[in-house]
Design a protein around this motif. Structure first.
Motif, PDB file in Angstrom:
ATOM      1  N   THR B 196      30.873  38.130  43.705  1.00  0.00           N
ATOM      2  CA  THR B 196      31.418  37.665  44.986  1.00  0.00           C
ATOM      3  C   THR B 196      30.569  38.264  46.093  1.00  0.00           C
ATOM      4  N   GLN B 197      30.402  37.505  47.157  1.00  0.00           N
ATOM      5  CA  GLN B 197      29.680  38.049  48.306  1.00  0.00           C
ATOM      6  C   GLN B 197      30.629  38.951  49.082  1.00  0.00           C
ATOM      7  N   GLY B 198      30.090  39.801  49.942  1.00  0.00           N
ATOM      8  CA  GLY B 198      30.896  40.715  50.735  1.00  0.00           C
ATOM      9  C   GLY B 198      29.972  41.459  51.652  1.00  0.00           C
ATOM     10  N   THR B 199      30.497  42.008  52.738  1.00  0.00           N
ATOM     11  CA  THR B 199      29.601  42.563  53.758  1.00  0.00           C
ATOM     12  C   THR B 199      29.862  44.026  54.088  1.00  0.00           C
ATOM     13  N   ASP B 200      31.024  44.566  53.737  1.00  0.00           N
ATOM     14  CA  ASP B 200      31.359  45.935  54.163  1.00  0.00           C
ATOM     15  C   ASP B 200      31.058  46.993  53.105  1.00  0.00           C
ATOM     16  N   VAL B 201      31.213  46.617  51.843  1.00  0.00           N
ATOM     17  CA  VAL B 201      30.995  47.569  50.758  1.00  0.00           C
ATOM     18  C   VAL B 201      30.648  46.786  49.492  1.00  0.00           C
ATOM     19  N   ALA B 202      29.782  47.383  48.655  1.00  0.00           N
ATOM     20  CA  ALA B 202      29.459  46.746  47.375  1.00  0.00           C
ATOM     21  C   ALA B 202      30.107  47.554  46.255  1.00  0.00           C
ATOM     22  N   ILE B 203      30.811  46.868  45.368  1.00  0.00           N
ATOM     23  CA  ILE B 203      31.373  47.527  44.186  1.00  0.00           C
ATOM     24  C   ILE B 203      30.516  47.121  42.995  1.00  0.00           C
ATOM     25  N   ILE B 204      29.893  48.103  42.391  1.00  0.00           N
ATOM     26  CA  ILE B 204      29.002  47.834  41.252  1.00  0.00           C
ATOM     27  C   ILE B 204      29.701  48.357  39.997  1.00  0.00           C
ATOM     28  N   ALA B 205      30.004  47.456  39.075  1.00  0.00           N
ATOM     29  CA  ALA B 205      30.820  47.834  37.919  1.00  0.00           C
ATOM     30  C   ALA B 205      30.212  47.303  36.630  1.00  0.00           C
ATOM     31  N   CYS B 206      30.731  47.807  35.487  1.00  0.00           N
ATOM     32  CA  CYS B 206      30.330  47.272  34.189  1.00  0.00           C
ATOM     33  C   CYS B 206      31.529  47.306  33.246  1.00  0.00           C
ATOM     34  N   GLY B 207      31.460  46.473  32.215  1.00  0.00           N
ATOM     35  CA  GLY B 207      32.496  46.450  31.180  1.00  0.00           C
ATOM     36  C   GLY B 207      33.860  46.079  31.726  1.00  0.00           C
ATOM     37  N   ILE B 208      34.901  46.767  31.239  1.00  0.00           N
ATOM     38  CA  ILE B 208      36.271  46.426  31.655  1.00  0.00           C
ATOM     39  C   ILE B 208      36.500  46.713  33.131  1.00  0.00           C
ATOM     40  N   MET B 209      35.633  47.472  33.757  1.00  0.00           N
ATOM     41  CA  MET B 209      35.818  47.825  35.163  1.00  0.00           C
ATOM     42  C   MET B 209      35.432  46.681  36.105  1.00  0.00           C
ATOM     43  N   VAL B 210      34.764  45.659  35.566  1.00  0.00           N
ATOM     44  CA  VAL B 210      34.422  44.512  36.414  1.00  0.00           C
ATOM     45  C   VAL B 210      35.706  43.826  36.881  1.00  0.00           C
ATOM     46  N   TYR B 211      36.650  43.670  35.982  1.00  0.00           N
ATOM     47  CA  TYR B 211      37.922  43.046  36.373  1.00  0.00           C
ATOM     48  C   TYR B 211      38.650  43.923  37.397  1.00  0.00           C
ATOM     49  N   GLN B 212      38.646  45.231  37.179  1.00  0.00           N
ATOM     50  CA  GLN B 212      39.281  46.138  38.147  1.00  0.00           C
ATOM     51  C   GLN B 212      38.598  46.021  39.515  1.00  0.00           C
ATOM     52  N   ALA B 213      37.295  45.831  39.506  1.00  0.00           N
ATOM     53  CA  ALA B 213      36.549  45.694  40.765  1.00  0.00           C
ATOM     54  C   ALA B 213      36.985  44.418  41.499  1.00  0.00           C
ATOM     55  N   LEU B 214      37.190  43.343  40.728  1.00  0.00           N
ATOM     56  CA  LEU B 214      37.633  42.083  41.349  1.00  0.00           C
ATOM     57  C   LEU B 214      39.035  42.240  41.941  1.00  0.00           C
ATOM     58  N   LEU B 215      39.901  43.013  41.247  1.00  0.00           N
ATOM     59  CA  LEU B 215      41.239  43.276  41.791  1.00  0.00           C
ATOM     60  C   LEU B 215      41.148  44.158  43.036  1.00  0.00           C
ATOM     61  N   ALA B 216      40.263  45.136  42.991  1.00  0.00           N
ATOM     62  CA  ALA B 216      40.088  46.033  44.138  1.00  0.00           C
ATOM     63  C   ALA B 216      39.624  45.237  45.360  1.00  0.00           C
ATOM     64  N   ARG B 217      38.818  44.238  45.111  1.00  0.00           N
ATOM     65  CA  ARG B 217      38.336  43.397  46.215  1.00  0.00           C
ATOM     66  C   ARG B 217      39.508  42.755  46.961  1.00  0.00           C
ATOM     67  N   GLU B 218      40.541  42.347  46.206  1.00  0.00           N
ATOM     68  CA  GLU B 218      41.711  41.727  46.842  1.00  0.00           C
ATOM     69  C   GLU B 218      42.487  42.752  47.663  1.00  0.00           C
ATOM     70  N   ILE B 219      42.641  43.972  47.115  1.00  0.00           N
ATOM     71  CA  ILE B 219      43.334  45.043  47.858  1.00  0.00           C
ATOM     72  C   ILE B 219      42.594  45.314  49.175  1.00  0.00           C
ATOM     73  N   LEU B 220      41.263  45.360  49.068  1.00  0.00           N
ATOM     74  CA  LEU B 220      40.447  45.655  50.257  1.00  0.00           C
ATOM     75  C   LEU B 220      40.521  44.520  51.275  1.00  0.00           C
ATOM     76  N   ALA B 221      40.572  43.291  50.776  1.00  0.00           N
ATOM     77  CA  ALA B 221      40.638  42.129  51.675  1.00  0.00           C
ATOM     78  C   ALA B 221      41.893  42.208  52.543  1.00  0.00           C
ATOM     79  N   GLU B 222      43.006  42.678  51.927  1.00  0.00           N
ATOM     80  CA  GLU B 222      44.259  42.807  52.696  1.00  0.00           C
ATOM     81  C   GLU B 222      44.110  43.818  53.831  1.00  0.00           C
ATOM     82  N   LYS B 223      43.189  44.768  53.647  1.00  0.00           N
ATOM     83  CA  LYS B 223      42.968  45.774  54.679  1.00  0.00           C
ATOM     84  C   LYS B 223      41.813  45.372  55.605  1.00  0.00           C
TER      85      LYS B 223
END
Lengths: 274, 324
Positions: B196-223
């Motif tokens: 996903t594109q984004g401009t404020d912070v990059a989350i770089i993940a691997c393995g099962i943490m990729v899904y957690q990163a996508l969820l974190a993106r939603e939490i961050l979007a709310e903020k």
């Protein structure tokens, strides 16, 4: 095969090894000397190899698991014609193709890199299994030291070799009864190696390790054993190099050209007495 | 939204170990030199099907990882392509010197497949829970280190590893994961996927943490924070270009891995940043701890591997931007 000729081959391999170490100024002389007669037999006709075609697919293969004795193998390879004997003088020189421990990516005729003791036999089992799957009649020889057999991985490999009946693999023990720090018996005794191998399922052959003709005959028998086999060579660490034939530390020695030439003269003198 | 992502993130229909076995069978159908080497975890790791299809190309060494790795080296020298399959702990930690010298040092062509990555070892606990395997394998010269996010990527990676000469370590879990990718998604080993594109912070993940990163993106979007999510499936060689671009464009980076933060993804990303384009960065991962028994959810919670943890560290990195 000619008994005198193999003795002469062994003498030449010893001299080339000692002179190469003198070029470097040092070397693992003890274990290199104890394995020279076995190398003379292997390259003197036991192994089906062609120095003009070192990658010949159905060749026999050697894994020198006691990789620190690379200089003796390099001498045998040069003597056999894999590369000019003059190259032996580059042993351990900066940028050399002949490092202390065997390196298959550097040295023509070296099949497997070794140096971390205890790993060669597992590698050899993979080579032997691969030769069998490819349908090659190739034999795979693996030389280990008796001290090296303290490494547990060897016994993992032996279980595997026996279970898979790798009868194209011949384990050769350079049983010189010494390791770096002293006598194997005093450091961690091997008990009865032949009994151990037999109980693990190998066919065992015993042989004087300084009679190349006897080694030749024994290895020929082992090739036809119809079972994975171990040939235990009764050897002496430092054998044949007069300044290394000592009861004290001879694992690794500083060697100058004067010492080397005196040792080579003694080798020639002993050969002429045969 | 993306060339890669599935429309919805659902639990996969196949287990990761089944994906592995299917991919290995497919590769072996094409290449007769592929051999499956095991050390007595064929049931656990799910390669029985391979054995049924290719009984002569499956070699179970028994419980001897050091020997098994050396044996693979010998097979490789004969032109075979061994896939050695074991728990991640024992494939790397127990057989480290064999991987180093019997394989990498002599330029063999062996693929090591480590199972039960990190907290996915669950009930096997601390003895079987690899938080150090990627770190160990990163230290081996020339070794390629991969952790796929789901079964689609896993299958592609196995195919590409089979077709490329060299020593590889790939770690994965055995059970079903959340499916991240479309079935037709294309990957390249060594090239990160910007999910996903984004401009404020990059989350770089691997393995099962990729899904957690996508969820974190939603939490961050709310903020009101826009996060770029990158799947860095190849930990070595690292796609430095992607890391540097993310740092230039987002100005803050968070890494997320199911591994010790020492030696893994976080460390390699931070090294690339500090050498090329230093920005505030934070690492989510296991903080120098041993494993233990527990459910995956429980372990992710106590080791700080959840989307919440990623979002918290992302906000921290963002807050540090103007203080550098």
């Amino acid at each position: 095969m000619n008994g005198y000729s193999l003795k002469k081959d062994a003498a030449e391999i010893r001299k080339l090894t000692i002179r190469a170490m003198a070029s470097a100024g040092y070397g693992h002389i003890g274990g290199s000397m104890s394995v020279c007669d076995a190398l003379a037999a292997l390259y003197g006709g036991v192994m089906h190899v062609d120095p003009s075609d070192p990658d010949m697919p159905d060749r026999d293969r050697l894994v020198l698991s006691k990789g620190h004795c690379g200089p003796a193998l390099y001498a045998a390879l040069a003597y056999k014609g894999y590369f000019p004997a003059e190259e032996l003088a580059t042993l351990n020189a900066n940028g050399t193709l002949l490092p202390s421990h065997c390196d298959r990516l550097k040295t023509r005729g070296v099949d497997i890199s070794t140096g971390s003791l205890g790993q060669g036999l597992s590698l050899a089992s993979g080579v032997a299994y691969g030769c069998r799957m490819r349908g090659y009649a190739s034999k795979v020889f693996c030389i280990v030291g008796d001290g090296e057999l303290q490494e547990g991985q060897n016994w993992e490999a032996i279980q595997f070799i026996a279970h898979h009946r790798l009868d194209n693999l011949i384990l050769i023990v350079d049983n010189n009864k010494r390791q770096l720090d002293g006598y194997t018996e005093e450091i961690c005794a091997q008990q009865n190696l032949a009994d151990k191998f037999m109980s693990f399922g190998l066919k065992v052959f015993l042989c004087c390790g300084h009679d190349p003709e006897a080694i030749f005959r024994t290895l020929e028998q082992a090739k036809e054993a119809g079972a994975p086999s171990a040939v235990i060579l009764d050897t002496e660490k430092g054998k044949g190099c007069v300044f290394a034939e000592i009861p004290g530390f001879n694992h690794y020695m500083v060697i100058d050209k004067t010492m080397a030439e005196a040792a080579c003269r003694e080798i020639d003198r002993r050969l002429s007495d045969e | 939204m993306s060339d890669y992502l599935a429309e919805r993130f659902l639990l996969d229909t196949i287990e990761m170990r089944a994906a592995y076995c299917d991919a290995l069978i497919a590769a072996a159908e094409e290449n007769p030199d592929i051999i499956d080497v095991e050390s007595d975890v064929q049931y656990s790791m799910g390669t029985r099907k391979f054995k049924e299809r290719f009984p002569d190309r499956t070699i179970n060494c028994g419980i001897m990882e050091a020997h098994a790795v050396g044996f693979c080296g010998g097979l490789s020298s004969m032109g075979y392509i061994p896939f050695y399959h074991a728990f991640g702990t024992f494939a790397t930690r127990r057989a480290f010197d064999q991987v180093f010298l019997s394989l990498a040092y002599q330029n063999m062509n062996v693929k090591i497949v480590g199972g039960d990555a990190g907290v996915t070892a669950t009930a096997n606990g601390g003895t079987h829970m690899p938080f150090e395997d990627m770190g160990l394998m990163r230290l081996v010269p020339g070794m390629t280190v991969i952790e796929p996010a789901d079964s689609v990527m896993y299958k592609t990676a196995i195919r590409d590893m089979a077709n490329t000469y060299g020593n590889y370590y790939i770690r994965s879990c055995r059970r079903k994961t959340i499916k991240i990718y479309r079935e037709d998604a294309k990957f390249q080993i060594g090239k990160a996927n910007v999910l996903t594109q984004g401009t404020d912070v990059a989350i770089i993940a691997c393995g099962i943490m990729v899904y957690q990163a996508l969820l974190a993106r939603e939490i961050l979007a709310e903020k009101g924070v826009s996060a770029r999510v990158i799947d860095m499936h190849t930990i070595k060689p690292l796609d430095k270009g992607c890391v540097i671009k993310a740092a230039e464009e987002c100005g803050a980076v968070v890494t997320a891995e199911n591994h010790n933060i020492i030696g893994g993804l976080g460390e390699t990303v931070c090294a690339a940043l500090s050498e090329n384009h230093p920005v505030p960065s934070e690492r989510v991962g296991v903080e120098d701890k041993f494993g233990q028994v527990g459910t995956q959810e429980y372990l992710m919670e106590i080791y700080g591997l959840t989307a919440k943890d990623i979002a918290r560290k992302a906000l921290l990195a963002v807050s540090r931007k103007n203080k550098v």
